[in-house]
Design an enzyme around this catalytic site. Structure first.
Site, mmCIF file in Angstrom:
data_model
loop_
_atom_site.group_PDB
_atom_site.id
_atom_site.type_symbol
_atom_site.label_atom_id
_atom_site.label_comp_id
_atom_site.label_asym_id
_atom_site.label_seq_id
_atom_site.Cartn_x
_atom_site.Cartn_y
_atom_site.Cartn_z
ATOM 1 N N HIS A 182 0.712 -1.275 -0.201
ATOM 2 C CA HIS A 182 -0.207 0.174 0.069
ATOM 3 C C HIS A 182 0.891 1.195 0.139
ATOM 4 O O HIS A 182 1.928 1.271 -0.130
ATOM 5 C CB HIS A 182 -0.896 -0.018 1.488
ATOM 6 C CG HIS A 182 -0.228 -0.015 2.322
ATOM 7 N ND1 HIS A 182 0.654 -1.577 2.684
ATOM 8 C CD2 HIS A 182 0.118 0.742 3.482
ATOM 9 C CE1 HIS A 182 0.732 -1.269 3.773
ATOM 10 N NE2 HIS A 182 1.097 0.339 4.535
ATOM 11 N N HIS A 225 0.958 6.070 1.319
ATOM 12 C CA HIS A 225 0.141 6.529 2.475
ATOM 13 C C HIS A 225 0.372 7.533 1.497
ATOM 14 O O HIS A 225 0.958 8.119 0.660
ATOM 15 C CB HIS A 225 0.997 6.628 3.330
ATOM 16 C CG HIS A 225 0.861 5.246 4.812
ATOM 17 N ND1 HIS A 225 0.131 5.335 5.329
ATOM 18 C CD2 HIS A 225 1.858 4.232 4.467
ATOM 19 C CE1 HIS A 225 0.684 3.912 6.314
ATOM 20 N NE2 HIS A 225 1.525 4.204 5.099
HETATM 21 P P1 5GP Z 1 2.172 0.128 7.665
HETATM 22 O O1 5GP Z 1 2.514 0.241 8.598
HETATM 23 O O2 5GP Z 1 1.669 -1.320 7.192
HETATM 24 O O3 5GP Z 1 2.621 1.168 6.459
HETATM 25 O O4 5GP Z 1 0.319 0.806 7.689
HETATM 26 C C1 5GP Z 1 -0.160 0.313 7.782
HETATM 27 C C2 5GP Z 1 -1.459 1.571 8.380
HETATM 28 O O5 5GP Z 1 -2.401 0.568 7.646
HETATM 29 C C3 5GP Z 1 -1.594 2.181 9.370
HETATM 30 O O6 5GP Z 1 -0.988 3.343 8.789
HETATM 31 C C4 5GP Z 1 -2.758 1.439 9.773
HETATM 32 O O7 5GP Z 1 -3.332 2.634 10.555
HETATM 33 C C5 5GP Z 1 -4.049 1.966 8.712
HETATM 34 N N1 5GP Z 1 -4.766 -0.660 9.471
HETATM 35 C C6 5GP Z 1 -5.055 -1.435 9.589
HETATM 36 N N2 5GP Z 1 -6.211 -1.982 9.273
HETATM 37 C C7 5GP Z 1 -6.479 -0.833 9.292
HETATM 38 C C8 5GP Z 1 -7.576 -1.416 8.757
HETATM 39 O O8 5GP Z 1 -9.094 -2.104 9.437
HETATM 40 N N3 5GP Z 1 -8.479 -0.645 7.902
HETATM 41 C C9 5GP Z 1 -7.894 0.679 7.340
HETATM 42 N N4 5GP Z 1 -8.623 1.926 6.620
HETATM 43 N N5 5GP Z 1 -6.630 1.120 7.802
HETATM 44 C C10 5GP Z 1 -5.776 0.538 8.388
#
Ligand code: 5GP
Ligand code: ZN
Length: 147
Positions: free
Chosen positions: A102, A104
């Site tokens: 993903h 951000h």
């Molecule tokens: P990472 O640290 O893997 O780049 O970021 C994952 C992001 O996904 C985090 O910012 C977290 O808040 C978001 N996230 C995790 N689970 C969910 C979810 O079930 N729904 C949504 N909308 N965001 C999520």
């Protein structure tokens, strides 16, 4: 993490709720549940890939194209961002926590260092329905659904 236990695949299948910003055949964008700033959005390929190594290059290109459009929407729409971070955390060492690739999209405003630091600490949601409407409002009409 497989498609069965992946929180983002559950959102793609509409089994988990999310405030959707954009959707097309290959990608989905929705608000982060723990935003670091108001409007913080995630863009994902619908096809599950755990990380950058597994991500097909065409999915990566589509994710970037959608992230770019949302970044522009944040600048020209009611979110009124002065700048935007496009960030990919790849691997645990880089703080990846959800193993469905993903990007951000994090809006920034001039002079927001203090509120961003607070946002990183608290990661609180701010009226998600209104925030989603504000991000979507900046998307160019007629380009929604474009691939
Ligand atoms: P990472 O640290 O893997 O780049 O970021 C994952 C992001 O996904 C985090 O910012 C977290 O808040 C978001 N996230 C995790 N689970 C969910 C979810 O079930 N729904 C949504 N909308 N965001 C999520
Ligand atoms: Zn997934």
């Amino acid at each position: 993490m497989t498609t069965d236990d992946c929180p983002f695949c559950a959102i793609v299948r509409s089994e988990s709720p999310a405030i959707r910003i954009h959707e097309d055949e290959h990608t989905l964008a929705f608000l982060d549940i723990r935003p670091v700033s108001r409007g913080h959005t995630l863009v994902i390929p619908k096809r599950h890939s755990p990380n950058l190594e597994a991500l097909p290059v065409d999915d990566g290109a589509r994710v970037f194209a959608v992230a770019q459009r949302i970044a522009l929407a944040m600048r020209r729409g009611p979110v009124a961002a002065d700048g935007v971070h496009l960030v990919v955390n790849d691997g645990r060492a880089a703080m990846q926590t959800v193993f469905h690739a993903h990007m951000h999209v994090v809006p920034r405003h001039r002079g927001d260092k203090v509120s961003l630091a607070a946002g990183l600490a608290t990661r609180r949601r701010h009226d998600p329905q209104q925030t989603g409407a504000d991000v979507r409002a900046g998307l160019e009409p007629g380009r929604e659904g474009e691939k």
